[in-house]
Design an enzyme around this catalytic site. Structure first.
Site, mmCIF file in Angstrom:
data_model
loop_
_atom_site.group_PDB
_atom_site.id
_atom_site.type_symbol
_atom_site.label_atom_id
_atom_site.label_comp_id
_atom_site.label_asym_id
_atom_site.label_seq_id
_atom_site.Cartn_x
_atom_site.Cartn_y
_atom_site.Cartn_z
ATOM 1 N N ASP A 137 -10.669 -25.073 2.721
ATOM 2 C CA ASP A 137 -11.114 -26.124 2.190
ATOM 3 C C ASP A 137 -9.834 -26.549 1.483
ATOM 4 O O ASP A 137 -9.135 -25.927 0.963
ATOM 5 C CB ASP A 137 -12.585 -26.129 1.495
ATOM 6 C CG ASP A 137 -13.638 -26.205 2.187
ATOM 7 O OD1 ASP A 137 -13.657 -25.921 3.129
ATOM 8 O OD2 ASP A 137 -14.736 -26.201 1.259
ATOM 9 N N ASP A 139 -9.782 -28.706 -0.743
ATOM 10 C CA ASP A 139 -10.231 -29.023 -2.420
ATOM 11 C C ASP A 139 -10.245 -27.802 -3.113
ATOM 12 O O ASP A 139 -10.581 -27.850 -4.232
ATOM 13 C CB ASP A 139 -11.552 -29.858 -2.586
ATOM 14 C CG ASP A 139 -12.540 -29.544 -1.713
ATOM 15 O OD1 ASP A 139 -12.747 -28.354 -1.356
ATOM 16 O OD2 ASP A 139 -13.494 -30.144 -2.029
ATOM 17 N N TRP A 199 -22.248 -33.112 6.228
ATOM 18 C CA TRP A 199 -22.047 -31.899 5.223
ATOM 19 C C TRP A 199 -23.162 -30.979 5.198
ATOM 20 O O TRP A 199 -24.323 -31.158 5.135
ATOM 21 C CB TRP A 199 -22.216 -32.821 4.000
ATOM 22 C CG TRP A 199 -21.738 -31.792 2.851
ATOM 23 C CD1 TRP A 199 -20.289 -31.469 2.433
ATOM 24 C CD2 TRP A 199 -22.791 -30.995 2.123
ATOM 25 N NE1 TRP A 199 -20.618 -30.241 1.293
ATOM 26 C CE2 TRP A 199 -21.827 -30.207 1.194
ATOM 27 C CE3 TRP A 199 -23.993 -30.955 1.948
ATOM 28 C CZ2 TRP A 199 -22.535 -29.339 0.310
ATOM 29 C CZ3 TRP A 199 -24.684 -29.886 0.929
ATOM 30 C CH2 TRP A 199 -24.009 -29.158 0.417
ATOM 31 N N GLU A 202 -22.998 -25.110 8.188
ATOM 32 C CA GLU A 202 -22.282 -24.338 8.842
ATOM 33 C C GLU A 202 -22.092 -23.010 8.137
ATOM 34 O O GLU A 202 -21.851 -21.939 9.099
ATOM 35 C CB GLU A 202 -21.026 -25.183 9.451
ATOM 36 C CG GLU A 202 -19.896 -25.036 8.471
ATOM 37 C CD GLU A 202 -20.260 -26.151 7.292
ATOM 38 O OE1 GLU A 202 -20.898 -26.928 7.104
ATOM 39 O OE2 GLU A 202 -19.487 -25.797 6.146
ATOM 40 N N ASP A 203 -22.036 -22.981 6.968
ATOM 41 C CA ASP A 203 -21.523 -21.776 6.337
ATOM 42 C C ASP A 203 -22.791 -20.806 6.091
ATOM 43 O O ASP A 203 -22.851 -19.791 6.223
ATOM 44 C CB ASP A 203 -20.937 -22.131 5.071
ATOM 45 C CG ASP A 203 -22.063 -22.961 4.022
ATOM 46 O OD1 ASP A 203 -22.445 -23.836 4.634
ATOM 47 O OD2 ASP A 203 -21.903 -23.118 2.725
ATOM 48 N N MET A 229 -11.811 -26.161 -7.973
ATOM 49 C CA MET A 229 -12.329 -27.247 -7.051
ATOM 50 C C MET A 229 -11.759 -28.634 -7.527
ATOM 51 O O MET A 229 -12.237 -28.920 -8.496
ATOM 52 C CB MET A 229 -13.743 -26.918 -6.965
ATOM 53 C CG MET A 229 -14.132 -27.613 -5.571
ATOM 54 S SD MET A 229 -16.023 -27.722 -5.526
ATOM 55 C CE MET A 229 -16.177 -26.366 -4.365
ATOM 56 N N HIS A 232 -14.073 -34.722 -5.696
ATOM 57 C CA HIS A 232 -13.914 -36.114 -5.037
ATOM 58 C C HIS A 232 -15.084 -36.787 -4.549
ATOM 59 O O HIS A 232 -16.340 -36.236 -4.987
ATOM 60 C CB HIS A 232 -13.470 -35.429 -3.433
ATOM 61 C CG HIS A 232 -14.409 -34.649 -2.864
ATOM 62 N ND1 HIS A 232 -15.450 -34.793 -2.173
ATOM 63 C CD2 HIS A 232 -14.653 -33.199 -2.929
ATOM 64 C CE1 HIS A 232 -16.221 -34.031 -1.688
ATOM 65 N NE2 HIS A 232 -15.769 -32.784 -2.306
ATOM 66 N N ARG A 234 -18.096 -38.949 -2.231
ATOM 67 C CA ARG A 234 -18.505 -38.638 -0.768
ATOM 68 C C ARG A 234 -17.655 -39.184 0.351
ATOM 69 O O ARG A 234 -17.014 -40.483 0.021
ATOM 70 C CB ARG A 234 -19.956 -39.368 -0.954
ATOM 71 C CG ARG A 234 -20.567 -39.967 0.559
ATOM 72 C CD ARG A 234 -20.832 -38.471 1.311
ATOM 73 N NE ARG A 234 -21.974 -37.716 0.599
ATOM 74 C CZ ARG A 234 -22.351 -36.556 0.816
ATOM 75 N NH1 ARG A 234 -21.495 -35.907 1.804
ATOM 76 N NH2 ARG A 234 -23.262 -35.961 0.262
HETATM 77 N N1 UDH Z 1 -13.260 -32.361 4.806
HETATM 78 C C1 UDH Z 1 -12.292 -33.456 4.899
HETATM 79 N N2 UDH Z 1 -12.584 -34.654 4.869
HETATM 80 C C2 UDH Z 1 -13.792 -35.200 4.897
HETATM 81 C C3 UDH Z 1 -15.018 -34.109 4.552
HETATM 82 C C4 UDH Z 1 -14.525 -32.773 4.646
HETATM 83 O O1 UDH Z 1 -11.118 -33.110 4.854
HETATM 84 O O2 UDH Z 1 -14.355 -36.248 5.129
HETATM 85 C C5 UDH Z 1 -12.716 -30.869 4.658
HETATM 86 C C6 UDH Z 1 -12.137 -30.387 3.340
HETATM 87 O O3 UDH Z 1 -11.218 -29.482 3.863
HETATM 88 C C7 UDH Z 1 -12.792 -30.210 2.587
HETATM 89 C C8 UDH Z 1 -14.043 -29.461 3.420
HETATM 90 O O4 UDH Z 1 -14.118 -30.165 4.639
HETATM 91 O O5 UDH Z 1 -12.576 -29.408 1.433
HETATM 92 C C9 UDH Z 1 -15.558 -29.298 2.998
HETATM 93 O O6 UDH Z 1 -15.965 -30.661 2.644
HETATM 94 P P1 UDH Z 1 -16.508 -31.148 1.350
HETATM 95 O O7 UDH Z 1 -15.335 -30.943 0.117
HETATM 96 O O8 UDH Z 1 -17.439 -32.447 1.340
HETATM 97 O O9 UDH Z 1 -17.665 -29.771 0.828
HETATM 98 P P2 UDH Z 1 -17.949 -29.376 -0.755
HETATM 99 O O10 UDH Z 1 -18.719 -28.137 -0.448
HETATM 100 O O11 UDH Z 1 -18.729 -30.483 -1.183
HETATM 101 O O12 UDH Z 1 -16.636 -29.012 -1.203
HETATM 102 C C10 UDH Z 1 -19.187 -30.548 -2.526
HETATM 103 C C11 UDH Z 1 -19.926 -31.937 -2.840
HETATM 104 C C12 UDH Z 1 -20.670 -32.470 -1.592
HETATM 105 C C13 UDH Z 1 -21.834 -33.490 -1.806
HETATM 106 C C14 UDH Z 1 -23.193 -32.547 -1.885
HETATM 107 C C15 UDH Z 1 -24.173 -32.757 -0.723
HETATM 108 N N3 UDH Z 1 -25.463 -32.676 -1.286
#
Ligand code: UDH
Length: 287
Positions: A137, A139, A199, A202-203, A229, A232, A234
């Site tokens: 990821d 982030d 979102w 998949e994991d 982490m 960011h 949405r």
């Molecule tokens: N990613 C992008 N662009 C996007 C979306 C996702 O580059 O528009 C990639 C990026 O590598 C990111 C990864 O996909 O680190 C995972 O997406 P994410 O950062 O949204 O997932 P994360 O598990 O989300 O970090 C945590 C907060 C999401 C909101 C909770 C929903 N209930």
């Protein structure tokens, strides 16, 4: 450490016949990732050690594993700059031979991270004869040199322990963030499902695929396995997937036909940039 000692890499293309040490001499311990957002030109200037496309290998010894790093990506330019300025030095201190791929999904479709990772597997194979592929990821910032970006007998969940969740909590039993597979392991689970849009999900599906292939998930001790982490908002075109729980209804018959063996995509752009190899792609089938 034992795993490292047992693992030898194909020496045919090596630049030295000395295998790198299992405990690389320049390895540090934990560190605070640098979250400054530098211009790309500054980063390129600072990372002249890289070959074009974000490639590197140690000069004085042969790396024990060749690694493809695949970053699923869209519209997170600042995160990418921050990640790369932290990740390249870790991989180099670990004396790995590697190449970084950023697989970006073209707009306007809903983000499909899993499909991008499957595409990254196929594209990386064309560029580097990797032993190990790490899905990363954008982030997730590594915060300790000692967690190796390498593969083991089981798929490795590198990104289990995250500061945001106080290095514990719900994130640990998941399989998100950063994960490493050998080529064989990834093919044995048939990669990720191509059917998760938006979102989540998949994991969890990947965890079931791993169990179905009778593989375990390995995690390094929390003392060395640490990520920071980045926060960011949405993202545009990445809504929470209302069907993400469907993972639990999947069956092995689905794993065999929906995955890295069935992904279809178009490549809109390919460019070897100073810090990474960039692909702009469009998945064209959901199965
Ligand atoms: N990613 C992008 N662009 C996007 C979306 C996702 O580059 O528009 C990639 C990026 O590598 C990111 C990864 O996909 O680190 C995972 O997406 P994410 O950062 O949204 O997932 P994360 O598990 O989300 O970090 C945590 C907060 C999401 C909101 C909770 C929903 N209930």
């Amino acid at each position: 450490d034992e795993n490292c000692r047992n693992k030898t890499t194909n020496l045919a293309h090596s630049n030295s016949d000395i295998l790198c040490s299992c405990v690389p001499p320049g390895l540090g311990g934990s560190f605070v990732p640098d979250t400054t957002v530098w211009p790309w030109a500054t980063l390129a200037d600072r990372h002249r050690e890289l070959a074009v496309g974000g490639r590197w290998r140690p000069g004085a010894c042969t790396a024990r594993q060749r690694i493809a790093i695949v970053i699923p990506f869209r519209d997170r330019d600042e995160h990418l700059r921050i990640l790369l300025q932290n990740l390249h030095p870790v991989l180099q201190r670990q004396q790995l031979e590697y190449q970084v791929f950023v697989v970006e999904q073209a707009f306007p479709h809903i983000f499909n991270k899993a499909a991008l990772m499957n595409i990254g597997f196929h594209e990386a194979k064309k560029s580097i004869p990797f032993d190990c592929i790490v899905f990363h990821d954008v982030d997730m910032l590594p915060a300790d040199d000692r967690q190796p970006y390498t593969c083991f007998q089981s798929p490795v969940h590198l990104g289990a322990y995250v500061d945001k969740y106080k290095y514990g909590g719900l994130y640990v039993p998941m399989f998100g963030g950063v994960a490493a597979f050998t080529k064989q392991q990834f093919e044995d689970v048939n990669g990720f499902s191509n059917s998760f849009f938006g979102w989540g999900g998949e994991d969890d599906d990947m965890r079931l695929r791993i169990a179905s292939a009778r593989l375990n998930i390995y995690r390094h001790p929390v003392e060395v396995s640490r990520y920071r982490m980045l926060q960011h908002r949405r993202d545009h075109r990445n809504p929470t997937n209302p069907f993400r729980g469907v993972a639990y209804r999947y069956r092995p018959t689905v794993y065999a036909r929906n995955g890295v063996n069935s992904i279809k995509y178009k490549t809109h752009a390919y460019e070897e940039k100073p810090l990474y190899t960039w692909l702009l792609v469009e998945p064209v089938s959901s199965v």
